[in-house]
Design an enzyme around this catalytic site. Sequence first.
Site, short mmCIF file in Angstrom:
data_model
loop_
_atom_site.label_atom_id
_atom_site.label_comp_id
_atom_site.label_asym_id
_atom_site.label_seq_id
_atom_site.Cartn_x
_atom_site.Cartn_y
_atom_site.Cartn_z
N GLY A 19 0.77 -1.20 0.12
CA GLY A 19 0.00 0.10 0.01
C GLY A 19 0.85 1.55 0.12
O GLY A 19 1.88 1.28 0.67
N ASP A 24 -0.11 2.07 8.39
CA ASP A 24 -0.66 1.19 9.67
C ASP A 24 0.35 1.39 10.83
O ASP A 24 -0.40 0.86 11.96
CB ASP A 24 -0.88 -0.20 9.12
CG ASP A 24 -1.88 -0.42 7.88
OD1 ASP A 24 -2.62 0.57 7.75
OD2 ASP A 24 -1.69 -1.18 7.31
N ASP A 30 2.31 -0.69 11.74
CA ASP A 30 2.26 -2.30 12.28
C ASP A 30 3.37 -3.02 11.95
O ASP A 30 3.60 -4.33 11.82
CB ASP A 30 0.98 -2.96 11.66
CG ASP A 30 0.96 -3.08 9.93
OD1 ASP A 30 1.90 -2.38 9.43
OD2 ASP A 30 0.26 -3.85 9.38
N ASP A 80 5.69 -4.96 5.86
CA ASP A 80 6.18 -6.46 6.22
C ASP A 80 6.31 -7.18 5.18
O ASP A 80 7.15 -7.93 4.72
CB ASP A 80 5.18 -6.94 7.30
CG ASP A 80 5.77 -6.71 8.53
OD1 ASP A 80 6.76 -6.03 8.84
OD2 ASP A 80 4.74 -7.14 9.63
N ARG A 132 0.88 -4.89 -5.68
CA ARG A 132 0.93 -5.95 -4.86
C ARG A 132 1.00 -7.21 -5.91
O ARG A 132 0.35 -7.30 -6.98
CB ARG A 132 -0.40 -6.37 -4.13
CG ARG A 132 -0.40 -5.23 -3.09
CD ARG A 132 -1.28 -5.73 -1.84
NE ARG A 132 -1.29 -4.89 -0.67
CZ ARG A 132 -2.20 -3.63 -0.48
NH1 ARG A 132 -2.90 -3.32 -1.21
NH2 ARG A 132 -1.73 -2.80 0.60
N THR A 151 4.34 2.47 5.54
CA THR A 151 2.87 2.10 5.86
C THR A 151 2.21 2.96 6.73
O THR A 151 2.76 3.50 7.69
CB THR A 151 2.79 0.67 6.23
OG1 THR A 151 1.38 0.40 6.50
CG2 THR A 151 3.68 0.26 7.50
N ARG A 202 -5.76 -1.82 8.74
CA ARG A 202 -5.93 -3.24 8.39
C ARG A 202 -5.87 -4.15 9.81
O ARG A 202 -6.92 -3.86 10.56
CB ARG A 202 -4.67 -3.94 7.77
CG ARG A 202 -4.80 -5.22 7.20
CD ARG A 202 -3.28 -5.66 6.65
NE ARG A 202 -2.84 -4.85 5.60
CZ ARG A 202 -2.74 -5.25 4.45
NH1 ARG A 202 -3.29 -6.25 3.82
NH2 ARG A 202 -2.09 -4.36 3.45
#
Length: 335
Positions: free
Chosen positions: A16, A132, A134, A108, A77, A130, A176
């Site tokens: 993303g 996120d 995360d 990741d 992707r 990202t 996410r």
Amino acid sequence: MENKKIKTIGVLTSGGDAPAMNAAVRAVVRTGLARGLNVKGMYRGYSGLLNEEIVDMTSKLVSNTINRGGTILKTARCLEFKELEYQQKGAEICRKHGIDGLVVIGGDGSFRGAGKLAEQGINAVGVPGTIDLDIACTEYTIGFDTAVNTAMDAIDKIKDTSMSHERCSIIEVMGRDAGYIALWCGIATGAENILIPEKFDGNLPMTELKVIDNILRSRAKGKTHHLIVNAEGIGHSYGMAKRIEAATGIETRATILGHMQRGGSPTALDRFHASMMGAYAVDLLLKGGNKRVVGYKDGAYYDLDIQEALQMTKDIDEYQLEIADILGRTIGDFH
Ligand code: ADP
Ligand code: F6P
């Protein structure tokens, strides 16, 4: 000591997109050129690598990109890259183009791809990009700050109208499976409830009952609006709004912010960190770094092994959650 073998490096963005990926690309290009390297850009992540969409990067190509959202290299992707055959092909293409070091900007998943390329003999370094937040090995990821600020602005606006109409509002934010965007936006906008996947036991009716109880108690104490920030990892915001309205009799609206959170001009914080991390990645390759990921921890940039980084886990900070809960309480709930 400098690794004399590195003459040409590549850079790609993958997964993303995130605001300030351009700042990271620009830093890779300009630091690489300043260090006497050739820099090649690959379009569309690993897809572009496999399709040999590779161009020579110049300083001019990255002019006026630091303030632009998205990624000038495009992103994609590429599921086939999970297969050995395509990883080998990717490594061969890198060798064909004389690329002996690669900077991969992504999350990741993109780091896993970088690790696979490294196994095929291509020096690779990951830079965390990202919205996120995360990625366990780092306290900062490129784009998170901009996404949180974008969501915060949107939530502030929704809160204005929600207060005028004395409604309950549910705002669903991205992330996410991670609740960082929700937690930060929730605290920053004074949300009464913040719902995050890390603390969700899968029992949606029970979670909703607690929210409903909170709304009713807060109304009884005179509060006339109620803001719920719900993470994408929990979802179901529209259904939740209907059920809350039915149970409380209070008009309830849901808004899913969606992809607006991924766009826009990056904040100074994102531009700054992305610039530093992009440059750090180039210098790391020059020092012989391979299979490494750049991170930010305790106020400094550092690097660690990709596999080690991928095995790390991180939890939402319990103290931040406790304070979010205290600050979201209604007047009268305090002693
Ligand atoms: P992110 O990098 O944001 O986590 P994805 O998980 O979608 O995003 O991964 C981005 C891309 O990285 C994938 O489309 C694929 O090309 C590559 N990738 C992900 N996982 C692997 C893997 N296990 N092996 C090789 N490549 C991978
Ligand atoms: O990883 C960034 C992210 O925006 C997540 O927050 C979200 O779950 C996902 O990407 C959405 O992906 P797509 O743009 O493919 O719908």
